[in-house]
Design an enzyme around this catalytic site. Structure first.
Site, mmCIF file in Angstrom:
data_model
loop_
_atom_site.group_PDB
_atom_site.id
_atom_site.type_symbol
_atom_site.label_atom_id
_atom_site.label_comp_id
_atom_site.label_asym_id
_atom_site.label_seq_id
_atom_site.Cartn_x
_atom_site.Cartn_y
_atom_site.Cartn_z
ATOM 1 N N ASP A 117 -18.766 33.627 12.452
ATOM 2 C CA ASP A 117 -17.763 33.370 11.672
ATOM 3 C C ASP A 117 -17.975 33.445 9.992
ATOM 4 O OD1 ASP A 117 -19.075 31.082 11.496
ATOM 5 O OD2 ASP A 117 -17.789 29.728 12.347
ATOM 6 N N HIS A 170 -14.296 21.934 17.405
ATOM 7 C CA HIS A 170 -14.240 23.518 17.251
ATOM 8 C C HIS A 170 -15.343 24.140 17.432
ATOM 9 C CE1 HIS A 170 -15.134 23.404 12.494
ATOM 10 N NE2 HIS A 170 -16.241 23.425 13.112
ATOM 11 N N GLU A 223 -10.091 26.213 15.939
ATOM 12 C CA GLU A 223 -9.697 24.942 15.908
ATOM 13 C C GLU A 223 -8.587 24.371 17.229
ATOM 14 O OE1 GLU A 223 -11.365 23.341 13.622
ATOM 15 O OE2 GLU A 223 -10.725 24.134 11.528
HETATM 16 P P1 PGA Z 1 -22.439 21.340 11.082
HETATM 17 O O1 PGA Z 1 -21.082 22.291 11.645
HETATM 18 O O2 PGA Z 1 -23.529 21.995 11.963
HETATM 19 O O3 PGA Z 1 -22.424 21.754 9.878
HETATM 20 O O4 PGA Z 1 -22.166 19.937 11.586
HETATM 21 C C1 PGA Z 1 -20.929 22.507 12.983
HETATM 22 C C2 PGA Z 1 -19.626 23.107 13.215
HETATM 23 O O5 PGA Z 1 -18.913 22.849 12.402
HETATM 24 O O6 PGA Z 1 -19.523 24.115 13.912
#
Ligand code: PGA
Length: 241
Positions: A71, A142, A147
């Site tokens: 993404d 997510h 989401e």
């Molecule tokens: P993070 O993000 O590793 O920064 O916690 C994970 C995500 O939002 O998929």
């Protein structure tokens, strides 16, 4: 329902990163033309450090591999430190031998987004499909930027970020107002099409997401639960129950 996810408890963040890196190293050693699905965020930083280490030690090469990132935010330049292009360069691509033309991160440039959403899944398919996909998980469950409420049938598309995601990610920006409201993300179906998935879960803020995934419930309200439909998912976790 039958639990097919494989759960590995790591004693520490370091160990979680190492176990994940070993899986990816083995993948590259077995098939140097592997197509890697990559993720950003705080969680995989240790993993990337181990991959760079392994490359520098001559254990692996990315010269014939390809990568597709999950993404990107819409509306911030690749030169912006909060962009996922920038993150990937810093964490991995600037340090290893993957060819630039084999690196794919969805375009967050608004003028390119439409073209990208149409083409990203096709590009993945033409590359032979993703052999192994790395994932993190959001506090709201997510995966990628899919989401809660996202269809399990979704392909790469543009999404609106929830407030909880913008809140969780504001540490990378000067203020919450600077956190983009939209992103481009591989869809759930894109992720489920990967041959193998490795999900990293680390830290107390992910406790609820971990518990919900572990419960086995499958619902579009909790995107990560789509992984219960995939035959080869390894979850490596630390600092959660
Ligand atoms: P993070 O993000 O590793 O920064 O916690 C994970 C995500 O939002 O998929």
């Amino acid at each position: 329902m039958v639990q097919t996810l494989k759960w590995i408890e790591a004693k520490s963040y370091e160990e979680m990163s190492e176990i994940a890196a070993n899986i990816f190293k083995e993948q590259l050693q077995n098939n140097k033309k592997s197509v890697l699905g990559l993720a950003t965020g705080g969680t995989p930083e240790g993993f990337y450090a181990k991959m760079v280490e392994a490359y520098k030690a001559g254990e692996i090469s990315f010269a014939e591999a390809k990568s597709f990132n999950l993404d990107e935010y819409i509306g911030i330049e690749p030169s912006n430190k909060a962009s996922y292009h920038y993150y990937m360069d810093e964490q991995l691509f600037n340090h290893v031998d993957m060819k630039r033309e084999d690196i794919h991160v969805p375009a967050g440039d608004p003028s390119q987004v439409e073209k990208n959403t149409d083409q990203y899944d096709q590009m993945i398919e033409e590359a032979g499909g993703i052999d192994i996909q790395l994932l993190g998980i959001g506090v709201n469950g997510h995966i990628g930027f899919n989401e809660p409420g996202t269809s399990f049938e979704s392909y790469t598309n543009v999404v609106e970020l929830t407030e909880s995601t913008r809140e969780a990610n504001k540490i990378y920006f000067d203020s919450i107002e600077d956190v983009p409201t939209h992103a481009i993300t591989m869809g759930i179906k894109t992720i489920l099409n990967a041959k193998k998935v490795v999900l990293l879960i680390s830290g107390q803020s992910k406790q609820e997401a971990y518990d919900r995934l572990r419960s086995g419930e499958v619902t579009e309200d909790f995107p990560a639960s789509a992984l219960h439909k995939h035959p080869d998912v390894t979850v490596i976790y630390c600092d959660v129950k």
